[in-house]
Enzyme design. Structure first.
Site, PDB file in Angstrom:
ATOM      1  N   ARG A  60      -1.084  -8.981 -14.608  1.00  0.00           N
ATOM      2  CA  ARG A  60      -2.157  -9.468 -13.752  1.00  0.00           C
ATOM      3  C   ARG A  60      -3.222 -10.163 -14.599  1.00  0.00           C
ATOM      4  O   ARG A  60      -3.362  -9.878 -15.777  1.00  0.00           O
ATOM      5  CB  ARG A  60      -2.802  -8.314 -12.977  1.00  0.00           C
ATOM      6  CG  ARG A  60      -1.870  -7.721 -11.938  1.00  0.00           C
ATOM      7  CD  ARG A  60      -2.518  -6.580 -11.187  1.00  0.00           C
ATOM      8  NE  ARG A  60      -3.687  -6.990 -10.458  1.00  0.00           N
ATOM      9  CZ  ARG A  60      -4.934  -6.572 -10.690  1.00  0.00           C
ATOM     10  NH1 ARG A  60      -5.168  -5.709 -11.656  1.00  0.00           N
ATOM     11  NH2 ARG A  60      -5.931  -6.990  -9.970  1.00  0.00           N
ATOM     12  N   LYS A 124      -1.460   4.082 -18.904  1.00  0.00           N
ATOM     13  CA  LYS A 124      -0.665   3.206 -18.034  1.00  0.00           C
ATOM     14  C   LYS A 124       0.833   3.335 -18.298  1.00  0.00           C
ATOM     15  O   LYS A 124       1.301   3.089 -19.408  1.00  0.00           O
ATOM     16  CB  LYS A 124      -1.122   1.755 -18.224  1.00  0.00           C
ATOM     17  CG  LYS A 124      -0.441   0.785 -17.284  1.00  0.00           C
ATOM     18  CD  LYS A 124      -1.282  -0.459 -17.116  1.00  0.00           C
ATOM     19  CE  LYS A 124      -0.519  -1.553 -16.406  1.00  0.00           C
ATOM     20  NZ  LYS A 124      -1.357  -2.710 -16.109  1.00  0.00           N
ATOM     21  N   ARG A 262     -13.429   0.831 -15.760  1.00  0.00           N
ATOM     22  CA  ARG A 262     -13.071   1.737 -16.848  1.00  0.00           C
ATOM     23  C   ARG A 262     -13.766   3.057 -16.579  1.00  0.00           C
ATOM     24  O   ARG A 262     -14.901   3.066 -16.078  1.00  0.00           O
ATOM     25  CB  ARG A 262     -13.556   1.137 -18.171  1.00  0.00           C
ATOM     26  CG  ARG A 262     -12.755   1.629 -19.350  1.00  0.00           C
ATOM     27  CD  ARG A 262     -13.093   0.865 -20.594  1.00  0.00           C
ATOM     28  NE  ARG A 262     -14.502   1.031 -20.963  1.00  0.00           N
ATOM     29  CZ  ARG A 262     -15.183   0.180 -21.703  1.00  0.00           C
ATOM     30  NH1 ARG A 262     -14.644  -0.922 -22.131  1.00  0.00           N
ATOM     31  NH2 ARG A 262     -16.442   0.437 -22.017  1.00  0.00           N
TER      32      ARG A 262
HETATM   33  C1  BTN Z   1       0.224  -5.620 -14.748  1.00  0.00           C
HETATM   34  O1  BTN Z   1       0.005  -4.414 -14.782  1.00  0.00           O
HETATM   35  O2  BTN Z   1      -0.570  -6.420 -15.261  1.00  0.00           O
HETATM   36  C2  BTN Z   1       1.463  -6.123 -14.049  1.00  0.00           C
HETATM   37  C3  BTN Z   1       2.674  -6.081 -14.932  1.00  0.00           C
HETATM   38  C4  BTN Z   1       3.928  -6.556 -14.237  1.00  0.00           C
HETATM   39  C5  BTN Z   1       5.083  -6.680 -15.185  1.00  0.00           C
HETATM   40  C6  BTN Z   1       6.375  -7.011 -14.489  1.00  0.00           C
HETATM   41  S1  BTN Z   1       7.778  -6.876 -15.522  1.00  0.00           S
HETATM   42  C7  BTN Z   1       8.769  -7.652 -14.323  1.00  0.00           C
HETATM   43  C8  BTN Z   1       7.960  -8.765 -13.730  1.00  0.00           C
HETATM   44  N1  BTN Z   1       8.073  -9.977 -14.518  1.00  0.00           N
HETATM   45  C9  BTN Z   1       6.927 -10.324 -15.090  1.00  0.00           C
HETATM   46  O3  BTN Z   1       6.757 -11.311 -15.819  1.00  0.00           O
HETATM   47  N2  BTN Z   1       5.961  -9.446 -14.765  1.00  0.00           N
HETATM   48  C10 BTN Z   1       6.470  -8.411 -13.885  1.00  0.00           C
END
Ligand code: BTN
Length: 266
Positions: A60, A124, A262
């Site tokens: 994100r 996380k 946070r």
């Molecule tokens: C986050 O917490 O910022 C979201 C992470 C999401 C990661 C997943 S892995 C599969 C899919 N492909 C990506 O490039 N991102 C999501």
């Protein structure tokens, strides 16, 4: 030894409803979300794309999502929704509830950090990236196709832990289980969740989300553009998915995307 991941083995674990998902497994790609976003206009059924290795995983807010083959589970699910686009903002919270339910069912006690991080022991474990395809789907232009990307740290080898810039958790329990069963369990729960979301919207999940809230009634600092702007006690989410902060007796609602938070340990 656990079974290697395969489309057939995942499909064998799917409920009747989830069997309509086309399952694709690939060895390597940049990002499964990017791949499905590019194809969403042409998809004719819900599709799950799982990559054993991602070389340009996205998180994100333009962040990088780090993962490593065998140590991480990285997949995306393209799903057509009938709910209006404006209501899809709440979907990432709903997916957090879905993941938490599956992981708890599998014996991993997780909680949720707003808007959609999945935490284990306060760190996380999994992230969710929800993106909307801007191009109408050829066969179902009336539906909103959404790409839901999920990344889970099953193990944290030193190299991966070093790359991740925040405290991260691993789940060796999940790492030792059959990955096909793990993915099938997640997909079955997601499909059940989508059915409820389509009929009742985010409102049906607010109580569950608040019960899973990692920071419930805890003091937090709210950041806007990287700067600390508010500090107070979080009291959960409202029916629009906004985070409610109580500050000197006043309540303020924040929308996802505008702020980050946070825990305030002082
Ligand atoms: C986050 O917490 O910022 C979201 C992470 C999401 C990661 C997943 S892995 C599969 C899919 N492909 C990506 O490039 N991102 C999501």
């Amino acid at each position: 030894m656990t079974e290697a991941i395969s489309a057939n083995r995942i499909a064998a674990g799917l409920d009747r409803q989830a069997r309509k998902i086309a399952i694709e497994i690939i060895d390597e790609t940049g990002s499964t979300n990017t791949d499905l976003l590019k194809r969403a206009f042409a998809l004719s059924s819900p599709t799950m794309l799982l990559a054993r290795r991602q070389t340009a995983g996205r998180g994100r807010g333009g962040k990088v999502w780090h993962s490593a083959p065998d140590a991480s589970l990285t997949f995306s699910l393209a799903w057509p929704f009938l709910r209006p686009a404006a209501e899809l903002a709440g979907l990432s919270l709903v997916i957090g509830v879905s993941l938490a339910r599956s992981l708890r069912e599998l014996g991993v006690l997780v909680t949720l950090k707003w808007p959609n991080d999945v935490l284990k022991d306060g760190k996380k474990l999994a992230g969710i990236l929800v993106e909307r395809s801007s191009e109408p789907n050829r066969q179902a232009p009336d539906k909103n196709w959404v790409i839901i990307g999920i990344g889970i740290n099953l193990q944290l080898p030193d190299e991966l832990e070093t790359q991740i810039s925040q405290p991260a958790a691993e789940a060796l329990w999940l790492s030792n289980m059959d990955k096909n069963l793990l993915v099938a369990t997640l997909l079955n729960q997601l499909v059940g969740t989508f059915t409820q979301f389509e009929s009742d919207g985010l409102a049906a999940f607010v109580t569950s989300w608040n019960a899973l809230h990692a920071y419930d009634r805890k003091k937090v600092i709210v950041f806007r553009d990287g700067q600390p702007k508010h500090s107070g006690m979080v009291v959960g989410i409202d029916e629009y998915g906004r985070l409610i902060l109580e500050e000197n007796g006043n309540r303020t609602a924040f929308s996802a995307g505008e702020v980050s938070l946070r825990q305030d340990n002082e």
